[in-house]
Enzyme design. Structure first.
Site, short mmCIF file in Angstrom:
data_model
loop_
_atom_site.label_atom_id
_atom_site.label_comp_id
_atom_site.label_asym_id
_atom_site.label_seq_id
_atom_site.Cartn_x
_atom_site.Cartn_y
_atom_site.Cartn_z
N VAL A 1 -3.31 -7.65 -1.33
CA VAL A 1 -2.75 -8.46 -0.20
C VAL A 1 -3.73 -9.30 0.34
CG1 VAL A 1 -1.16 -6.70 0.43
CG2 VAL A 1 -3.09 -6.56 1.41
N GLY B 1 0.90 -1.10 -0.10
CA GLY B 1 -0.02 -0.06 -0.03
C GLY B 1 0.74 1.19 0.06
N ALA B 2 1.88 1.28 -0.76
CA ALA B 2 2.87 2.47 -1.03
C ALA B 2 2.56 3.23 -2.11
CB ALA B 2 4.19 2.04 -1.06
N SER B 3 1.22 3.38 -2.62
CA SER B 3 0.85 4.17 -3.83
C SER B 3 0.47 5.57 -3.42
CB SER B 3 -0.20 3.65 -4.67
OG SER B 3 -1.08 3.19 -4.00
N ARG B 4 -0.08 5.80 -1.73
CA ARG B 4 -0.78 6.59 -1.36
C ARG B 4 -0.24 6.78 -0.06
NH1 ARG B 4 -6.36 6.88 -1.71
NH2 ARG B 4 -6.25 4.38 -1.93
N TYR C 1 -12.79 -3.14 11.72
CA TYR C 1 -11.52 -2.34 11.73
C TYR C 1 -10.63 -2.48 12.87
CZ TYR C 1 -8.17 1.43 10.48
OH TYR C 1 -6.79 1.97 10.36
N ALA D 1 -10.95 -4.77 15.30
CA ALA D 1 -10.72 -6.28 15.48
C ALA D 1 -9.40 -6.59 14.64
CB ALA D 1 -11.70 -7.24 15.46
N ASN E 1 1.62 -2.16 5.35
CA ASN E 1 0.93 -0.80 5.67
C ASN E 1 -0.30 -0.85 5.04
OD1 ASN E 1 0.88 2.01 5.65
ND2 ASN E 1 0.54 1.60 3.68
P1 NDP Z 1 -4.56 5.15 2.12
O1 NDP Z 1 -5.87 5.11 1.95
O2 NDP Z 1 -4.07 6.76 1.86
O3 NDP Z 1 -3.90 4.37 1.04
C1 NDP Z 1 -3.84 2.86 1.41
C2 NDP Z 1 -2.88 2.23 0.73
O4 NDP Z 1 -3.16 0.78 0.54
C3 NDP Z 1 -3.01 2.37 -0.83
O5 NDP Z 1 -1.60 2.37 -1.24
C4 NDP Z 1 -3.72 1.38 -1.30
O6 NDP Z 1 -3.43 1.11 -2.68
C5 NDP Z 1 -3.29 0.18 -0.52
N1 NDP Z 1 -4.39 -0.76 -0.49
C6 NDP Z 1 -5.75 -0.79 -0.02
N2 NDP Z 1 -6.13 -1.95 -0.24
C7 NDP Z 1 -5.25 -2.74 -0.44
C8 NDP Z 1 -5.16 -4.22 -1.05
N3 NDP Z 1 -6.18 -5.03 -0.73
N4 NDP Z 1 -4.12 -5.03 -1.48
C9 NDP Z 1 -2.77 -3.85 -1.52
N5 NDP Z 1 -2.88 -2.55 -1.21
C10 NDP Z 1 -3.96 -2.16 -0.88
O7 NDP Z 1 -4.32 4.69 3.71
P2 NDP Z 1 -3.44 5.45 4.84
O8 NDP Z 1 -2.26 5.98 4.13
O9 NDP Z 1 -4.50 6.30 5.36
O10 NDP Z 1 -3.54 4.17 5.74
C11 NDP Z 1 -2.06 3.33 5.49
C12 NDP Z 1 -2.36 2.40 6.74
O11 NDP Z 1 -2.24 3.21 8.10
C13 NDP Z 1 -3.44 1.32 6.94
O12 NDP Z 1 -3.14 0.30 7.34
C14 NDP Z 1 -4.40 2.22 7.70
O13 NDP Z 1 -5.18 1.42 8.61
C15 NDP Z 1 -3.42 2.97 8.95
N6 NDP Z 1 -3.93 3.88 9.74
C16 NDP Z 1 -4.20 5.05 8.96
C17 NDP Z 1 -4.92 6.21 9.90
C18 NDP Z 1 -5.39 7.33 9.14
O14 NDP Z 1 -5.75 8.38 10.09
N7 NDP Z 1 -5.09 7.69 8.08
C19 NDP Z 1 -4.83 5.96 11.26
C20 NDP Z 1 -4.45 4.63 11.68
C21 NDP Z 1 -3.92 3.84 10.92
P3 NDP Z 1 -4.40 1.58 -4.14
O15 NDP Z 1 -4.40 3.06 -3.79
O16 NDP Z 1 -3.20 1.48 -5.18
O17 NDP Z 1 -5.69 0.63 -4.18
#
Ligand code: NDP
Length: 247
Positions: free
Chosen positions: A64, A12-15, A155, A157, A90
């Site tokens: 994933v 999940g490193a695209s964003r 989430y 859990a 991530n």
């Molecule tokens: P974003 O929504 O900004 O980005 C999510 C990333 O995860 C994207 O790169 C997306 O890829 C990727 N992704 C989503 N589903 C899949 C999948 N099934 N397989 C592979 N890649 C996937 O998320 P955040 O940066 O906000 O969150 C990152 C992590 O931090 C997460 O685990 C989140 O639960 C956690 N977190 C975030 C918080 C927040 O407030 N933002 C707070 C606490 C934890 P693509 O876009 O290409 O689909």
């Protein structure tokens, strides 16, 4: 301490937070595999940014939550870059609703992505880390995994599961110079939190002693530190980066 150039996979490193971790690590000269699921253009932009900072890597599409796709991803990273030494689990999603309205499929998809995805990636990287007698596993959970949250039983859990999963793995591989740790962010400004209404954001703000959301760049420095040689005696730890929210 001089750091070696390492092979890194960030799911999940695209964003958002994953992107910020990739950019932070790019300054260390690592080779970085940028996993994404749907946003290829964003993943390519991250790769270009990494190259501009002096590192290199590849982008790699995989969901994933699907074991076959994770297997193919790990094989491709190993063929193109080498065996993975630093793994960031991530990738994560939300699908919020009150328990009485939550559909079983909403529970499954969140647990499958957040928790099972972490299990699949870790399981498929661990053998090579054990062979090399070196590795770093850094899992991104959430403060919600520590304290729960209304509308997020699925989430929370999934994230609490990551906590005990990480502690168990940390114990299993501790003698092999492999550490496994968790970063538990609070609310961070990314696409995940952009969708919250102003009313919800205001309420959330009242729970945070610092009275603001965090930025991805406030998560990535500790994520980078945990991957370093000098962090070798820290394992099984859950580090909150939450502006005091879960104090
Ligand atoms: P974003 O929504 O900004 O980005 C999510 C990333 O995860 C994207 O790169 C997306 O890829 C990727 N992704 C989503 N589903 C899949 C999948 N099934 N397989 C592979 N890649 C996937 O998320 P955040 O940066 O906000 O969150 C990152 C992590 O931090 C997460 O685990 C989140 O639960 C956690 N977190 C975030 C918080 C927040 O407030 N933002 C707070 C606490 C934890 P693509 O876009 O290409 O689909």
């Amino acid at each position: 301490m001089e750091e070696l150039s390492r092979i890194v996979l960030i799911t999940g490193a695209s964003r958002g937070i994953g992107r910020s971790i990739a950019l932070r690590l790019a300054k260390s000269g690592h080779k970085i595999a940028i996993n994404y699921n749907s946003h290829e253009e964003d993943a390519n932009n991250v790769l270009n940014e990494i190259r501009n900072l002096g590192s290199d890597g590849i982008i790699i599409k995989a969901d994933v939550s699907k074991l076959d796709e994770v297997k193919n991803m790990i094989n491709e990273v190993e063929e193109k870059l080498g065996s993975i030494e630093i793994l960031y689990n991530n990738a994560g999603i939300i699908s919020d609703s009150l328990l009485m309205r939550m559909k079983p499929e909403d529970f499954d998809k969140v647990v499958d992505t957040n928790l099972k995805g972490t299990f699949y990636c870790t399981k498929l990287c661990i053998n090579n880390m054990i062979k090399k007698r070196w590795g770093r596993i850094i899992n991104i959970s959430s403060v919600v995994g520590l304290r729960g949250n209304i509308g997020q039983s699925n989430y929370s859990a999934s994230k609490a599961g990551i906590h005990s999963f990480t502690k168990s793995v940390a114990k299993e591989v501790a003698t092999r110079n492999i550490t496994a740790n968790v970063i538990a962010p609070g609310y961070v400004s990314t696409a995940t939190t952009d969708v919250l209404s102003e009313k919800v954001k205001k309420e959330v703000m009242s729970w945070i002693p610092m009275q603001r959301f965090g930025e991805p760049e406030e998560i990535s420095p500790i994520a980078a530190f945990l991957s370093r040689e000098e962090a070798r005696y820290i394992t099984g730890e859950i580090i909150r980066v939450d502006g005091g929210m879960a104090i």
